[in-house]
Enzyme design. Structure first.
Site, mmCIF file in Angstrom:
data_model
loop_
_atom_site.group_PDB
_atom_site.id
_atom_site.type_symbol
_atom_site.label_atom_id
_atom_site.label_comp_id
_atom_site.label_asym_id
_atom_site.label_seq_id
_atom_site.Cartn_x
_atom_site.Cartn_y
_atom_site.Cartn_z
ATOM 1 C CB SER A 152 -0.965 -0.050 1.181
ATOM 2 O OG SER A 152 -1.985 0.896 1.044
ATOM 3 C CG ASP A 278 -6.895 -2.138 -4.015
ATOM 4 O OD1 ASP A 278 -7.638 -1.479 -3.249
ATOM 5 O OD2 ASP A 278 -5.684 -2.283 -3.814
ATOM 6 C CG HIS A 305 -5.900 -2.044 -0.057
ATOM 7 N ND1 HIS A 305 -5.124 -1.558 -1.092
ATOM 8 C CD2 HIS A 305 -5.364 -1.542 1.092
ATOM 9 C CE1 HIS A 305 -4.183 -0.780 -0.595
ATOM 10 N NE2 HIS A 305 -4.292 -0.765 0.723
#
Length: 333
Positions: A152, A278, A305
């Site tokens: 991320s 995502d 995600h």
């Protein structure tokens, strides 16, 4: 056998993007990953790294004992409001340790229990201190090859470290990024458009972090109750205006973007993994990237995600994929 994310097929109950995303950070997964990562945690040594200009960043080093000589040193970077003990970091670190890597789990500023280490507030454009800290680590820990992997926002940091690696003389062998933030502006809009619990989750963790920072440095910071309830956009704008050098929220978001052609000049070999579903990092951001030949982009049909959970034991494709990418770049003798 080489992993092909395009062929990733989780069981039917795990083919929902929100199920993947929520379970990836759940207490259930943490219980499992802490068992898997027992050796990684037990063997960890705390290091405080020099981030330049008085900045100090904390991390934990675990040395492997599976090979006569380590394949290399793998630096893992967590996501926004994550930590070195996040499930995805522990699961990936455990895999890399078993594969013969020495593993260093790095805390970004004001993450984990590091709020007192530095007076100034964390923001996502603080890339120079991360580059400097990785360089300091590389000088302090003997290694055959240096690699960085992140998830991320940590994946975004990893890619930006790679962009700066030649100028910083880091000698990076490979970088792996899972669901990295590509366009911060698009990511912010995606969080706002996602189901309510995403923004609630981030705001809860971020608010707790900011209150801790204020308690440690009460003369430097004050976050009002209304600001802490203003949503990700509102609170980000308030902090950018008051505690950064950026003239506007847009200028700040642009400051850590790697969208469009910003990775076109990347000289370090890199691998990028994302999921088509995502909910907070739009897949369109990846499809419009200009990438050099030594950068491989893989898009899985499912995964949410930073999830990519493959079964009911909540083990994931992502940690196996990161390990494969780095092991391929750093073969054992």
């Amino acid at each position: 056998m080489s992993l092909d994310p395009a062929r990733f097929r989780p069981p039917a109950p795990l083919r929902n993007a929100h199920v993947q995303s929520v379970l990836a950070s759940s207490r259930f997964r943490k219980i499992f990953t802490r068992r898997v990562a027992a050796d990684l945690i037990a063997g960890a040594q705390e290091l405080i790294l020099d981030g330049g200009e008085g900045v100090r960043l904390q991390g934990f080093l675990t040395l492997q004992n599976h090979l006569p000589q380590a394949r290399g040193l793998a630096v893992l970077v967590h996501g926004w409001e994550g930590s070195v003990d996040s499930s995805y970091i522990l699961a990936t670190g455990a895999r890399l340790l078993d594969a013969g890597f020495d593993v260093f789990r790095l805390h970004l500023r004001d993450h984990g229990d590091t709020h007192a280490l530095n007076r100034d507030l964390f923001h996502s454009c603080r890339i120079d201190e991360v580059v400097a800290a990785v360089g300091n680590l590389a000088r302090r820990v003997p290694h055959r090859a240096l690699c960085v992997a992140g998830y991320s926002l940590g994946g975004n940091f990893a890619l930006r470290v790679a962009l700066r690696a030649p100028a910083a003389d880091l000698g990076l062998r490979h970088v792996a990024a899972v669901c990295p933030v590509i366009s911060p502006r698009a990511g912010l809009e995606a969080i706002e458009a996602a189901p309510w619990f995403y923004q609630h989750y981030f705001m809860h963790k971020w608010g707790r972090s900011l209150r801790r920072k204020q308690a440690i440095f009460p003369d430097a910071f004050h976050f009002s109750a209304s600001e802490l309830r203003a949503g990700v956009r509102g609170l980000t704008r308030a902090l950018v205006d008051r505690y950064t050098e950026f003239d506007s929220l847009d200028a700040y978001l642009d400051g850590y973007s790697v969208a469009g052609d910003r990775l076109a000049g990347l000289q370090v070999p890199a691998s990028i993994l994302t999921a088509a579903d995502d909910p907070v990092i739009p897949v369109e951001d990846f499809r419009t990237l200009s990438l050099p030949p030594q950068v491989r982009l893989s898009i899985a049909p499912w995964g949410g995600h930073c999830g990519f959970l493959a079964g009911l034991r909540l083990d994931g494709l992502a940690e196996a994929w990161v390990t494969e990418q780095l092991a391929e770049a750093c073969p054992a003798d």
